[in-house]
Structure formats: C-alpha cells, structure tokens
Motif scaffolding. Structure first.
Motif, PDB file in Angstrom:
ATOM      1  N   GLU A  73       0.845  -1.196   0.000  1.00  0.00           N
ATOM      2  CA  GLU A  73       0.000   0.000   0.000  1.00  0.00           C
ATOM      3  C   GLU A  73       0.878   1.243   0.000  1.00  0.00           C
ATOM      4  O   GLU A  73       0.552   2.238  -0.628  1.00  0.00           O
ATOM      5  N   ARG A  74       1.990   1.175   0.687  1.00  0.00           N
ATOM      6  CA  ARG A  74       2.900   2.314   0.756  1.00  0.00           C
ATOM      7  C   ARG A  74       3.425   2.676  -0.623  1.00  0.00           C
ATOM      8  O   ARG A  74       3.509   3.860  -0.973  1.00  0.00           O
ATOM      9  N   ASP A  75       3.791   1.667  -1.416  1.00  0.00           N
ATOM     10  CA  ASP A  75       4.263   1.929  -2.785  1.00  0.00           C
ATOM     11  C   ASP A  75       3.216   2.711  -3.566  1.00  0.00           C
ATOM     12  O   ASP A  75       3.516   3.706  -4.224  1.00  0.00           O
ATOM     13  N   TYR A  76       1.982   2.228  -3.503  1.00  0.00           N
ATOM     14  CA  TYR A  76       0.901   2.840  -4.258  1.00  0.00           C
ATOM     15  C   TYR A  76       0.562   4.225  -3.721  1.00  0.00           C
ATOM     16  O   TYR A  76       0.405   5.175  -4.496  1.00  0.00           O
ATOM     17  N   ALA A  77       0.476   4.366  -2.397  1.00  0.00           N
ATOM     18  CA  ALA A  77       0.135   5.656  -1.789  1.00  0.00           C
ATOM     19  C   ALA A  77       1.185   6.711  -2.134  1.00  0.00           C
ATOM     20  O   ALA A  77       0.847   7.840  -2.492  1.00  0.00           O
TER      21      ALA A  77
END
Length: 95
Positions: A73-77
């Motif tokens: 999720e961090r990559d995408y956020a």
C-alpha cells in the motif's frame, strides 16, 4: 520498552507477537493461505482491491512460482501523492 504487536493466534485467540518471534511462528499463527499473492499481469486496481478485501498491506508478486516482487500500500500511496503533486499535463494520458 517492550515492543509487541497484537495478532490473532491460530486457535482464534488474540495474542501478542514479540519482536523475538521467528517469521515461521508469525506465519503459522496466520493459518493456511494467509500469505497472498498477485501475478505481474494483474492490474494495480486488482492488487489494491485484494489488499482491502483481506485487510492486508502488501502482496507478493509471483510469476511461475517465483517471487518477482512485493507490492505494498505504501508503494501505491507514495506514487499517488507524487502524481497528484505534478501538473496534470505531466502525467495525464491525454494529448
């Protein structure tokens, strides 16, 4: 200071995960099929949807039974925030 993280034990009882626990013990406490993956050809939308459905923050990216990456999720956020900060003309697919 004691660093712990709450998790659901294999028998359905809430327990504490200690920093000194092994990865094997942590995975065992998650039960069968709890480590989820996605294929490289699947869309980012499918990955985010799967993470939301399973209340997880990352997926292994598997190709031919080999780990080829991890999507979090961090990559995408981070990517979304960076893209939103750019003027639309720099990242839009419109001409």
């Amino acid at each position: 200071m004691r660093c712990t993280h709450r998790h659901v034990a294999a028998k359905g009882q809430e327990g504490l995960m200690k920093v000194s626990d092994t990865i094997g013990l942590v995975l065992k406490s998650k039960g069968e099929n709890s480590v989820l993956s996605i294929a490289p050809e699947q869309s980012v939308y499918e990955a985010i949807k799967k993470m939301a459905e399973h209340n997880i923050g990352a997926l292994l990216v598997m190709s031919n039974n080999r780990l080829v990456g991890i999507l979090s999720e961090r990559d995408y956020a981070r990517k979304c925030v960076l893209m939103a900060a750019l003027p639309e003309r720099r990242w839009s697919t419109r001409s």
